[in-house]
Write a protein that holds these residues in place. Structure first.
Motif, PDB file in Angstrom:
ATOM      1  N   GLU A  72      -2.956  -4.399  -3.776  1.00  0.00           N
ATOM      2  CA  GLU A  72      -2.530  -3.396  -2.801  1.00  0.00           C
ATOM      3  C   GLU A  72      -1.770  -2.241  -3.438  1.00  0.00           C
ATOM      4  O   GLU A  72      -1.954  -1.077  -3.057  1.00  0.00           O
TER       5      GLU A  72
ATOM      6  N   ALA B  86       1.339   4.227  -2.820  1.00  0.00           N
ATOM      7  CA  ALA B  86       1.174   5.631  -2.451  1.00  0.00           C
ATOM      8  C   ALA B  86       2.401   6.453  -2.843  1.00  0.00           C
ATOM      9  O   ALA B  86       2.288   7.574  -3.352  1.00  0.00           O
TER      10      ALA B  86
ATOM     11  N   GLU C 297      -5.254  12.672  -3.486  1.00  0.00           N
ATOM     12  CA  GLU C 297      -4.855  13.474  -2.325  1.00  0.00           C
ATOM     13  C   GLU C 297      -3.740  14.439  -2.685  1.00  0.00           C
ATOM     14  O   GLU C 297      -3.739  15.597  -2.240  1.00  0.00           O
TER      15      GLU C 297
ATOM     16  N   GLU D 266      -4.125   4.498  -6.202  1.00  0.00           N
ATOM     17  CA  GLU D 266      -5.414   5.128  -6.496  1.00  0.00           C
ATOM     18  C   GLU D 266      -5.932   5.956  -5.319  1.00  0.00           C
ATOM     19  O   GLU D 266      -6.606   6.969  -5.525  1.00  0.00           O
ATOM     20  N   ASP D 267      -5.643   5.532  -4.095  1.00  0.00           N
ATOM     21  CA  ASP D 267      -6.087   6.299  -2.927  1.00  0.00           C
ATOM     22  C   ASP D 267      -5.244   7.564  -2.730  1.00  0.00           C
ATOM     23  O   ASP D 267      -5.767   8.616  -2.329  1.00  0.00           O
ATOM     24  N   ARG D 268      -3.960   7.456  -2.995  1.00  0.00           N
ATOM     25  CA  ARG D 268      -3.056   8.582  -2.737  1.00  0.00           C
ATOM     26  C   ARG D 268      -3.088   9.629  -3.850  1.00  0.00           C
ATOM     27  O   ARG D 268      -2.942  10.836  -3.571  1.00  0.00           O
TER      28      ARG D 268
ATOM     29  N   LYS E 112      -4.316  -0.080  -5.106  1.00  0.00           N
ATOM     30  CA  LYS E 112      -5.108   0.647  -4.109  1.00  0.00           C
ATOM     31  C   LYS E 112      -4.313   1.809  -3.512  1.00  0.00           C
ATOM     32  O   LYS E 112      -4.819   2.927  -3.375  1.00  0.00           O
TER      33      LYS E 112
ATOM     34  N   ILE F  84       0.842  -1.199   0.000  1.00  0.00           N
ATOM     35  CA  ILE F  84       0.000   0.000   0.000  1.00  0.00           C
ATOM     36  C   ILE F  84       0.879   1.252   0.000  1.00  0.00           C
ATOM     37  O   ILE F  84       0.670   2.194  -0.768  1.00  0.00           O
TER      38      ILE F  84
END
Length: 314
Positions: A170, A140, A181, A176-178, A173, A136
């Motif tokens: 992972e 990021a 932001e 894509e999550d970071r 994810k 993860i």
């Protein structure tokens, strides 16, 4: 009984008979890997694991490879259970599919260490520890590199790893999550799997280049796939307009970075990975307090700081 194990037992018996003090115990440790032939990282990992086991007189290693076949890996885990090994190390071919086999090992009293790519959440209760990178965090950090490369805006595509494979899930994810932001003005247009394969990733990128007139960046789950994408872009005469970012630095990525063709990646050593897995298993067997998630650090690498890192050997 192997000659190595027999010799250890003879020596132990002799010592006990003379002084009542036994020699250090010999552990039989089995490992079943994902797919050694798919890329040079896994090949280097296997060599490093065998070398580390050979250097330890108290380890008898049973080294197996699933060849990317989930059914074969499950059968290998069952075989290791029947051999009554002291510990099993698993590099899962599919994080969810191996859970029932891991549960059987746990029920048999055999500690399981998962290496490199973790199993599904429902299986975590059956393992002694996970040893490997924090995927993860890697994803990021790759998103942060992409943001730097694009100056905060652009359109990108993603080439992910093998579907169902925890590392692929992972890393995607984490990225894509970071990404929103740090770079809300960067648009991820599409994701397609490259299966950790350079040739397939090149074909995926060829399709992206036909479909999209404007691609500012490519994020790949590792440099093996990233360089496949780079090769497709170079063949199409569009590489100079695209920033390439990976998530595990391979030698080909390191070389492309030095040439200025590849923006950045995440530095991860398969030798460290293999040695950490074996050490984690031995620590578990010796009764040491081992963290459930035993991560080793994987920093960002770009042309600006690559001189601080040795060129990968895979």
């Amino acid at each position: 009984m192997t000659l190595k194990l027999a010799a250890a037992l003879v020596a132990t018996t002799a010592l006990v008979g003379m002084s009542g003090v036994a020699q250090a115990e010999t552990y039989k440790i089995g490992i079943t890997q994902n797919n050694v032939g798919v890329d040079s990282y896994q090949t280097t990992y296997e060599k490093a694991f065998i070398a580390a086991a050979d250097e330890n007189d108290n380890v008898e290693a049973v080294v197996l490879d699933a060849g990317g076949d989930v059914a074969r890996q499950i059968a290998q885990i069952q075989d290791l259970i029947q051999q009554n090994v002291d510990a099993i190390i698993i590099w899962p071919t599919n994080g969810k599919a191996v859970v029932p086999a891991v549960r059987k090992a746990h029920q048999a009293g055999i500690p399981v260490v998962v290496t490199n790519s973790n199993i599904a959440e429902e299986g975590l209760q059956f393992i002694a520890s996970f040893s490997g990178p924090d995927n993860i965090t890697q994803g990021a950090r790759s998103a942060e590199l992409m943001c730097e490369a694009l100056g905060g805006e652009g359109k990108i595509v993603q080439i992910s790893g093998q579907p169902g494979y925890t590392t692929a899930i992972e890393r995607a994810k984490g990225f894509e999550d970071r990404l929103p932001e740090v770079c809300p003005d960067v648009e991820l247009m599409e994701t397609q799997p490259g299966d950790w394969n350079r040739e397939k990733s090149q074909r995926v990128m060829e399709s992206f280049l036909v479909k999209y007139d404007n691609i500012d960046g490519v994020y790949a789950g590792d440099d093996n796939m990233g360089v496949g994408a780079l090769n497709a872009a170079k063949a199409a005469g569009r590489a100079g307009d695209i920033a390439f970012v990976g998530a595990t630095n391979f030698a080909v990525g390191y070389e492309a970075m030095a040439r200025g063709e590849y923006y950045g990646s995440i530095y991860q050593s398969p030798v460290d990975d293999a040695e950490a897995a074996l050490k984690t298993a031995l620590d578990v067997l010796s009764g040491k307090d081992v963290p459930a998630l035993n991560y080793f650090d994987t920093p960002k690498i770009t042309k600006a700081n690559m001189d601080e890192f040795d060129k990968p050997v895979f």
